[in-house]
Structure formats: structure tokens, C-alpha cells
Design a protein around this motif. Structure first.
Motif, PDB file in Angstrom:
ATOM      1  N   LYS A 123      66.325 -23.150  74.505  1.00 18.27           N
ATOM      2  CA  LYS A 123      65.421 -23.249  73.354  1.00 18.27           C
ATOM      3  C   LYS A 123      64.915 -24.685  73.319  1.00 18.27           C
ATOM      4  N   GLY A 124      63.943 -24.940  74.163  1.00 20.46           N
ATOM      5  CA  GLY A 124      63.443 -26.297  74.314  1.00 20.46           C
ATOM      6  C   GLY A 124      62.639 -26.782  73.130  1.00 20.46           C
ATOM      7  N   LEU A 125      62.738 -28.089  72.911  1.00 17.18           N
ATOM      8  CA  LEU A 125      61.954 -28.741  71.865  1.00 17.18           C
ATOM      9  C   LEU A 125      60.616 -29.138  72.485  1.00 17.18           C
ATOM     10  N   ILE A 126      59.707 -28.198  72.532  1.00 20.72           N
ATOM     11  CA  ILE A 126      58.407 -28.428  73.160  1.00 20.72           C
ATOM     12  C   ILE A 126      57.427 -29.009  72.138  1.00 20.72           C
ATOM     13  N   GLY A 127      56.302 -29.497  72.650  1.00 16.63           N
ATOM     14  CA  GLY A 127      55.313 -30.156  71.796  1.00 16.63           C
ATOM     15  C   GLY A 127      54.851 -29.325  70.620  1.00 16.63           C
ATOM     16  N   THR A 128      54.602 -28.028  70.832  1.00 17.22           N
ATOM     17  CA  THR A 128      54.118 -27.197  69.724  1.00 17.22           C
ATOM     18  C   THR A 128      55.180 -27.038  68.635  1.00 17.22           C
ATOM     19  N   ARG A 129      56.443 -27.040  69.011  1.00 16.32           N
ATOM     20  CA  ARG A 129      57.519 -26.962  68.007  1.00 16.32           C
ATOM     21  C   ARG A 129      57.646 -28.261  67.230  1.00 16.32           C
ATOM     22  N   VAL A 130      57.478 -29.381  67.923  1.00 18.19           N
ATOM     23  CA  VAL A 130      57.562 -30.682  67.244  1.00 18.19           C
ATOM     24  C   VAL A 130      56.400 -30.847  66.274  1.00 18.19           C
ATOM     25  N   LYS A 131      55.218 -30.422  66.674  1.00 18.71           N
ATOM     26  CA  LYS A 131      54.037 -30.563  65.808  1.00 18.71           C
ATOM     27  C   LYS A 131      54.250 -29.929  64.441  1.00 18.71           C
ATOM     28  N   LYS A 132      54.950 -28.821  64.395  1.00 20.65           N
ATOM     29  CA  LYS A 132      55.141 -28.075  63.143  1.00 20.65           C
ATOM     30  C   LYS A 132      56.347 -28.544  62.329  1.00 20.65           C
ATOM     31  N   ARG A 133      57.177 -29.407  62.904  1.00 21.57           N
ATOM     32  CA  ARG A 133      58.366 -29.892  62.202  1.00 21.57           C
ATOM     33  C   ARG A 133      57.975 -30.906  61.136  1.00 21.57           C
ATOM     34  N   SER A 134      58.858 -31.058  60.188  1.00 17.33           N
ATOM     35  CA  SER A 134      58.622 -32.086  59.175  1.00 17.33           C
ATOM     36  C   SER A 134      59.541 -33.268  59.429  1.00 17.33           C
ATOM     37  N   ILE A 135      59.077 -34.406  58.977  1.00 11.93           N
ATOM     38  CA  ILE A 135      59.824 -35.652  59.089  1.00 11.93           C
ATOM     39  C   ILE A 135      59.756 -36.342  57.738  1.00 11.93           C
ATOM     40  N   CYS A 136      60.860 -36.888  57.315  1.00 12.10           N
ATOM     41  CA  CYS A 136      60.922 -37.570  56.027  1.00 12.10           C
ATOM     42  C   CYS A 136      60.743 -39.074  56.258  1.00 12.10           C
ATOM     43  N   LEU A 137      59.772 -39.660  55.551  1.00 11.21           N
ATOM     44  CA  LEU A 137      59.473 -41.087  55.709  1.00 11.21           C
ATOM     45  C   LEU A 137      59.299 -41.753  54.352  1.00 11.21           C
ATOM     46  N   PRO A 138      59.565 -43.061  54.287  1.00 12.47           N
ATOM     47  CA  PRO A 138      59.286 -43.793  53.052  1.00 12.47           C
ATOM     48  C   PRO A 138      57.779 -43.862  52.834  1.00 12.47           C
ATOM     49  N   VAL A 139      57.374 -43.848  51.578  1.00  8.03           N
ATOM     50  CA  VAL A 139      55.943 -43.847  51.266  1.00  8.03           C
ATOM     51  C   VAL A 139      55.560 -45.046  50.412  1.00  8.03           C
TER      52      VAL A 139
END
Length: 180
Positions: A123-139
Motif C-alpha cells: 500500500k504505497g504512499l504515492i503522489g495521488t494519495r499524498v495530495k489528498k492527505r491533510s497536514i496540520c500547520l501553524p497559521v
């Protein structure tokens, strides 16, 4: 000022943040010539920031410096400060706003975002899967990623480490004509 708990945080979809998430051109190590000067070869290892070797630069299609690279099977993100080439099943996140400091911060947050998610061989972490992931960042005050805070935060971490190493080196009398 550089306290993470004092910051407002927000989730962002990765593809909404970064202008380019792409598959890196694959080069196979058996076809490369290792050398002392050349270009970095990054592979799907979890060790050494993905670094595998320095290879002769034969007009490769390199990936840009100040980018984040990840491999499908190892599901680990690495910040790369120099141009580089990669092995098979590697992906690159690049954006003009990424620099050494916020790149390291983002890399850490991307790695946190995929912890215990089951990515790996099969179950590879391919580019299309990363694009849809969320990341939490300071704003910042407008609710956008606080690029300056991320940069300042990592600079302060770096300065603390440098001070610690300098203190250690002064205790062992490096460069002072020998130890105790």
C-alpha cells in the motif's frame, strides 16, 4: 514567540498548499557510477535522509533543491537542500516557499500525518494519495500557513543545537592541542 503550543493550527490539504507534487524520474543504482563529486542519489531507505550515494552527474533530470521527497514503500518524507536524483517509486513536493527551515518543519509534519496509517509495501504512499492527505500547520492571523514562524522556529532549534555542540566541543578541548 517560538512556542508551538501558543500557536493557532489548521489542517490543510497537501495539494492545496504546494504547487508541484510529482513522480520523480527513476534511476537505477546499478546503472550509476558512484563518485566523490557529483549529484546525490536518494532512494527509499529510511536511513540518512534517504541518501544512498553520490553519483557522477550525467545530465540527469534532477529534482530541485529545497524540496521534499518521499518513497512509496517507506512512507517517509525527507527535506533535500540540494538538487538530487532518485531511485524507483519516489515522489517530490516542490514549491518556491520551501526553504531549509520551513522545509524541515513541513517534513516533520508530513511524517506525523502518515504515522500508523498502514502505508508501506503493498500500500504505497504515492503522489495521488499524498495530495489528498491533510497536514496540520501553524497559521498566521489570516488563517494561512505561517511560513515565517516555521522558519524562525526551526532556526531557533538549530541555534540551540549549535550552542550545545559548541559547549561539548569546548569541554573536550577540540583544537586546543589535545584533551585532558
Amino acid at each position: 514567540m517560538n512556542n508551538l503550543s501558543d500557536r493557532k493550527w489548521k489542517e490543510f490539504i497537501v495539494e492545496d498548499l504546494f504547487c508541484n507534487i510529482s513522480n520523480s524520474k527513476a534511476y537505477h543504482k546499478t546503472n550509476l557510477c558512484e563518485t566523490k563529486r557529483g549529484i546525490a542519489y536518494i532512494s527509499r531507505t529510511n536511513l540518512n535522509n534517504g541518501f544512498e550515494a553520490i553519483v557522477s552527474n550525467n545530465s540527469f533530470k534532477s529534482n530541485p533543491k529545497n524540496s521534499i521527497v518521499f518513497g512509496a514503500e517507506n512512507a517517509s518524507f525527507f527535506y533535500e537542500p540540494f538538487e538530487y536524483i532518485t531511485g524507483n517509486k519516489m515522489y517530490v513536493i516542490s514549491d518556491e516557499r520551501i526553504n531549509k527551515y520551513n522545509g524541515l518543519f513541513i517534513q516533520k509534519m508530513l511524517n506525523k500525518s502518515v504515522e500508523n496509517c498502514g502505508f508501506g509495501y503493498g500500500k504505497g504512499l504515492i503522489g495521488t494519495r499524498v495530495k489528498k492527505r491533510s497536514i496540520c500547520l501553524p497559521v498566521d492571523d489570516s488563517g494561512e500557513p505561517d511560513w515565517q514562524f516555521m522558519t524562525d522556529y526551526m532556526k531557533s532549534k538549530e541555534q540551540k543545537l549549535i550552542k550545545r555542540y559548541e559547549t561539548y566541543l569546548s569541554k573536550i578541548n577540540v583544537g586546543g592541542g589535545g584533551g585532558k
